[in-house]
Write a protein that holds these residues in place. Structure first.
Motif, PDB file in Angstrom:
ATOM      1  N   LEU A 297       0.764  -1.244   0.273  1.00 51.23           N
ATOM      2  CA  LEU A 297       0.098  -0.057  -0.064  1.00 51.23           C
ATOM      3  C   LEU A 297       0.753   1.216   0.178  1.00 51.23           C
ATOM      4  O   LEU A 297       0.550   2.164  -0.713  1.00 51.23           O
ATOM      5  N   LEU A 298       1.856   1.065   0.801  1.00 49.80           N
ATOM      6  CA  LEU A 298       2.659   2.242   1.077  1.00 49.80           C
ATOM      7  C   LEU A 298       3.596   2.576  -0.277  1.00 49.80           C
ATOM      8  O   LEU A 298       3.700   3.741  -0.710  1.00 49.80           O
ATOM      9  N   TRP A 299       3.967   1.411  -0.834  1.00 45.28           N
ATOM     10  CA  TRP A 299       4.566   1.626  -2.275  1.00 45.28           C
ATOM     11  C   TRP A 299       3.652   2.229  -3.384  1.00 45.28           C
ATOM     12  O   TRP A 299       4.126   3.200  -4.261  1.00 45.28           O
ATOM     13  N   VAL A 300       2.532   1.849  -3.379  1.00 46.25           N
ATOM     14  CA  VAL A 300       1.531   2.488  -4.506  1.00 46.25           C
ATOM     15  C   VAL A 300       1.313   4.050  -4.165  1.00 46.25           C
ATOM     16  O   VAL A 300       1.592   4.660  -4.820  1.00 46.25           O
ATOM     17  N   LEU A 301       1.212   4.244  -2.924  1.00 45.41           N
ATOM     18  CA  LEU A 301       0.791   5.474  -2.445  1.00 45.41           C
ATOM     19  C   LEU A 301       2.205   6.336  -2.546  1.00 45.41           C
ATOM     20  O   LEU A 301       2.088   7.648  -2.671  1.00 45.41           O
ATOM     21  N   ALA A 302       3.457   5.644  -2.573  1.00 48.98           N
ATOM     22  CA  ALA A 302       4.718   6.776  -2.966  1.00 48.98           C
ATOM     23  C   ALA A 302       4.607   7.114  -4.360  1.00 48.98           C
ATOM     24  O   ALA A 302       5.311   8.209  -4.611  1.00 48.98           O
ATOM     25  N   GLU A 303       3.900   6.693  -5.327  1.00 49.54           N
ATOM     26  CA  GLU A 303       3.456   7.103  -6.554  1.00 49.54           C
ATOM     27  C   GLU A 303       2.464   8.265  -6.647  1.00 49.54           C
ATOM     28  O   GLU A 303       2.565   8.854  -7.495  1.00 49.54           O
ATOM     29  N   GLY A 304       1.776   8.316  -5.593  1.00 47.15           N
ATOM     30  CA  GLY A 304       0.678   9.296  -5.632  1.00 47.15           C
ATOM     31  C   GLY A 304      -0.586   9.132  -4.957  1.00 47.15           C
ATOM     32  O   GLY A 304      -0.532   7.702  -4.419  1.00 47.15           O
ATOM     33  N   GLU A 305      -1.496   9.792  -4.794  1.00 46.88           N
ATOM     34  CA  GLU A 305      -2.706   9.590  -4.038  1.00 46.88           C
ATOM     35  C   GLU A 305      -3.444   8.401  -5.009  1.00 46.88           C
ATOM     36  O   GLU A 305      -3.306   8.151  -5.833  1.00 46.88           O
TER      37      GLU A 305
END
Length: 119
Positions: free
Chosen positions: A41-49
């Motif tokens: 989840l954090l990896w996906v959110l590292a790319e944006g909202e």
């Protein structure tokens, strides 16, 4: 595992000697990162909202599981949410966390693929 030279002490730290409270706070972040779903989840959110639907699709986790993990991450102050109509859109709270997640995954890449280590 190949022999590596010892790295130099970290530079650019906020404090030369972190307090017990700082070590405890850092350990709690690492404890939350120890779960693969939360790390994804954090990896996906590292790319944006992203909203829960997008996060569930990107991670392959059930929406209910994603919501529960996001609640833990939010309670710990690692993610924040804003309302956009009826949906909540999540993002990381800071760049330190983004860099920490990306560095952990970069290190894992070296470990899994056998790519040479670098400083």
């Amino acid at each position: 595992m190949p022999e590596r030279e010892q790295p130099a002490p970290a530079s650019g730290l906020h404090h030369a000697a972190p307090s017990s409270e700082q070590f405890a706070a850092a350990a709690s972040v690492f404890a939350l990162l120890a779960d693969q779903t939360r790390l994804r989840l954090l990896w996906v959110l590292a790319e944006g909202e992203a909203d829960v639907t997008a996060l569930a699709a990107a991670t392959g986790a059930a929406r209910t599981a994603v919501s529960q993990h996001l609640a833990k991450l939010r309670l710990a102050g690692l993610v924040q949410a804003r309302r956009e109509g009826r949906r909540a859109v999540y993002s990381l709270t800071d760049g330190h966390l983004r860099r920490l997640v990306l560095e952990a995954l970069s290190r894992a890449d070296h470990q899994v693929t056998g790519k040479p280590w670098h400083a």
